[in-house]
Scaffold this active site. Structure first.
Site, PDB file in Angstrom:
ATOM      1  N   LYS A   1     -19.886 -16.318   2.371  1.00  0.00           N
ATOM      2  CA  LYS A   1     -21.548 -16.259   2.447  1.00  0.00           C
ATOM      3  C   LYS A   1     -22.149 -15.563   1.423  1.00  0.00           C
ATOM      4  CE  LYS A   1     -21.283 -16.266   7.557  1.00  0.00           C
ATOM      5  NZ  LYS A   1     -21.181 -15.480   8.768  1.00  0.00           N
TER       6      LYS A   1
ATOM      7  N   GLY B   1     -13.508  -3.655   0.368  1.00  0.00           N
ATOM      8  CA  GLY B   1     -14.811  -3.115   0.449  1.00  0.00           C
ATOM      9  C   GLY B   1     -15.421  -1.958  -0.485  1.00  0.00           C
TER      10      GLY B   1
ATOM     11  N   ARG C   1       0.769  -1.321  -0.086  1.00  0.00           N
ATOM     12  CA  ARG C   1      -0.024   0.151  -0.042  1.00  0.00           C
ATOM     13  C   ARG C   1       0.747   1.218   0.012  1.00  0.00           C
ATOM     14  NH1 ARG C   1      -4.549  -2.076   4.231  1.00  0.00           N
ATOM     15  NH2 ARG C   1      -5.774  -3.052   2.572  1.00  0.00           N
TER      16      ARG C   1
ATOM     17  N   GLY D   1      -9.455  -8.535  -0.863  1.00  0.00           N
ATOM     18  CA  GLY D   1      -8.221  -9.089  -0.103  1.00  0.00           C
ATOM     19  C   GLY D   1      -7.927 -10.625  -0.477  1.00  0.00           C
TER      20      GLY D   1
HETATM   21  P1  AMP Z   1     -15.289 -13.922   2.141  1.00  0.00           P
HETATM   22  O1  AMP Z   1     -14.732 -13.281   3.515  1.00  0.00           O
HETATM   23  O2  AMP Z   1     -16.891 -14.045   2.393  1.00  0.00           O
HETATM   24  O3  AMP Z   1     -14.943 -13.095   0.985  1.00  0.00           O
HETATM   25  O4  AMP Z   1     -14.793 -15.219   2.081  1.00  0.00           O
HETATM   26  C1  AMP Z   1     -13.406 -15.523   1.956  1.00  0.00           C
HETATM   27  C2  AMP Z   1     -13.276 -16.732   2.814  1.00  0.00           C
HETATM   28  O5  AMP Z   1     -14.003 -17.703   2.533  1.00  0.00           O
HETATM   29  C3  AMP Z   1     -11.986 -17.168   2.937  1.00  0.00           C
HETATM   30  O6  AMP Z   1     -11.504 -17.092   4.035  1.00  0.00           O
HETATM   31  C4  AMP Z   1     -11.970 -18.803   2.548  1.00  0.00           C
HETATM   32  O7  AMP Z   1     -11.199 -19.515   3.487  1.00  0.00           O
HETATM   33  C5  AMP Z   1     -13.449 -19.084   2.419  1.00  0.00           C
HETATM   34  N1  AMP Z   1     -14.000 -20.043   2.092  1.00  0.00           N
HETATM   35  C6  AMP Z   1     -14.232 -20.314   0.778  1.00  0.00           C
HETATM   36  N2  AMP Z   1     -14.458 -21.747   0.254  1.00  0.00           N
HETATM   37  C7  AMP Z   1     -14.888 -22.201   1.618  1.00  0.00           C
HETATM   38  C8  AMP Z   1     -15.431 -23.409   1.902  1.00  0.00           C
HETATM   39  N3  AMP Z   1     -15.884 -24.338   0.858  1.00  0.00           N
HETATM   40  N4  AMP Z   1     -15.801 -23.601   3.270  1.00  0.00           N
HETATM   41  C9  AMP Z   1     -15.496 -22.955   4.096  1.00  0.00           C
HETATM   42  N5  AMP Z   1     -14.911 -21.548   4.073  1.00  0.00           N
HETATM   43  C10 AMP Z   1     -14.507 -21.332   2.567  1.00  0.00           C
END
Ligand code: AMP
Length: 418
Positions: free
Chosen positions: A220, A399, A35, A376
């Site tokens: 999610k 974000g 950064r 990220g």
């Molecule tokens: P997010 O913070 O919603 O962008 O999600 C990123 C996170 O999703 C990362 O830390 C990944 O480890 C997690 N992730 C991706 N695929 C899976 C999965 N199949 N099961 C659990 N966590 C996951």
């Protein structure tokens, strides 16, 4: 677009809002200075013109003055990278800061202490009791908003012109990222980094070539829903992957074992599938998974169809059939947006899917597609796989990028453009 390119900083004091929110280890050593390096072209241009720099940033999420989050820790490294001895003001709006800013000569630089040591930077009240009443909350908010004006005015008084080069905080209407711009109606502009980010967003949102494919991964559905909804109005193909996969699989009656799932979002998943169909968007979901018998890099693993995962197993990455399916869609695209890994990429044994996506994007880019990687985790992936220089643009905003893709106007951008 108001940028620094044509502005002559000779004899001017420039307040430059940067994003020096870098990770530090327990000895306050910077573990990743990306950064800081990203802002160097802007800072160097101003110095080379014969201007002087007043650099403002936040670091972490302090709730007041906190030594751990002091920007003094990064001062020596900023000096090294910039090639001039940068001075430091240990309070961003004190008389000392004002005197140091006033005394700056052309080619000199001053780093201000963490702007977020003041609640006024974010304009959010601090120190409210957990059981504060609604009236107390409203009064505290009103008070901080009122003192925010004074804070912003003091920051603005340090400089002759304002440059925003902090895309990472462009989605925040903070004092130094947006409000301060009003004090410089004819002398406010984007730095080089912001310019590149704004152009990348414009390209993806307004000026894209079809087929347009978005790959949305992550854990999610609930946190990505607004982005997905907006993408459905633009893209030809939407790959929904990562942990989100299993909510869609379960919604369609599949067995997902103990894979990640948002049980209260099953209807939403079906609704998104329906919407995609109505809009003629090809929604691409995984067909197989790399499953594990525990949430660990050392778990036993095997591949299976995504909808027949045994009860005690969980999907932690996509399988080979899905890799092929995604790669085909990606390689046939002219515009590609990637946000979020296909699996738990933090575990080495579950990085294969994300790597295959990154490789397909690199290949499509070589064939002339425009590719934007943001957020990220996807940025960490693309760097880890050594493919950052084989895609069109890697955004520094997480974000901020997601909010831009949701179709929101980012306050940091609007403040310069209005
Ligand atoms: P997010 O913070 O919603 O962008 O999600 C990123 C996170 O999703 C990362 O830390 C990944 O480890 C997690 N992730 C991706 N695929 C899976 C999965 N199949 N099961 C659990 N966590 C996951």
């Amino acid at each position: 677009m108001q940028t620094i390119e044509k502005y002559n900083f000779k004899g001017k004091k420039a307040f430059v809002r940067v994003d020096f929110n870098v990770p530090l280890d327990e000895n306050f050593h910077i573990t990743d200075d990306t950064r800081i390096r990203a802002a160097l072209p802007t800072l160097k241009k101003i110095l080379a013109d014969g201007g002087s720099l007043i650099i403002g940033s936040h670091l972490g999420r302090p709730k007041g003055v906190t030594d751990k989050y002091s920007l003094k820790h990064i001062l020596p490294h900023v000096s090294d990278l910039l090639g001039v001895k940068v001075q430091f003001a240990n309070d961003c709006i004190s008389a000392d800061a004002a005197a140091k800013a006033k005394a700056l000569k052309p080619g000199e630089a001053l780093l201000l202490e963490n702007l977020r040591f003041y609640a006024e930077e974010e304009g959010k009240p601090r120190g409210l009791a957990d059981d504060a009443s609604e009236e107390e909350k409203a009064a505290a908010k009103k008070a901080v908003k009122a003192s925010q004006k004074e804070f912003t005015k003091k920051l603005a008084a340090l400089a002759d012109c304002y440059v925003n080069d902090a895309f990472g905080t462009a989605h925040r209407a903070h004092a130094s990222t947006a409000l301060i711009a009003d004090y410089f109606p004819n002398d406010k502009m984007f730095g080089y980094l912001m310019e590149k980010e704004v152009k990348a967003v414009q390209k993806i949102m307004n000026d894209y070539q079809r087929p347009f494919t978005a790959i949305m991964g992550g854990s999610k559905v609930s946190t990505k829903i607004d982005v997905i909804e907006n993408l459905l109005t633009k893209v030809d193909n939407l790959i929904i992957t990562g942990g989100m996969t299993y909510t869609f699989t379960k919604a369609q009656g599949g067995n997902i074992g103990k894979s990640l799932c948002e049980d209260d979002k099953l209807d939403l998943a079906l609704e998104l599938m329906k919407k995609a169909k109505e809009k003629g968007v090809k929604l691409v979901l995984a067909v197989d998974a790399k499953i594990a018998d525990s949430f660990s890099n050392d778990a036993h693993t095997k591949f299976c169809k995504v909808d027949v995962i045994p009860d005690d197993w969980e999907g932690l990455d996509i399988g080979p059939e899905t890799e092929k399916l995604y790669a085909e869609v990606i390689k046939n695209s002219k515009t590609i947006l990637w946000n979020g890994p296909t699996g738990v990429f933090e575990f080495e044994n579950f990085t294969h899917g994300s790597r295959s996506v990154a490789e397909a994007i690199a290949e499509a880019t070589k064939e002339g597609a425009y590719s934007l990687i943001g957020g990220g985790d996807s940025v960490a992936c693309i760097n880890k796989f050594g493919l950052a220089n084989q895609v069109s643009y890697v955004s520094t905003g997480g974000g901020a990028l997601l909010e831009a893709i949701e179709g929101k106007v980012l306050p940091g951008i609007a403040a310069i453009e209005k």
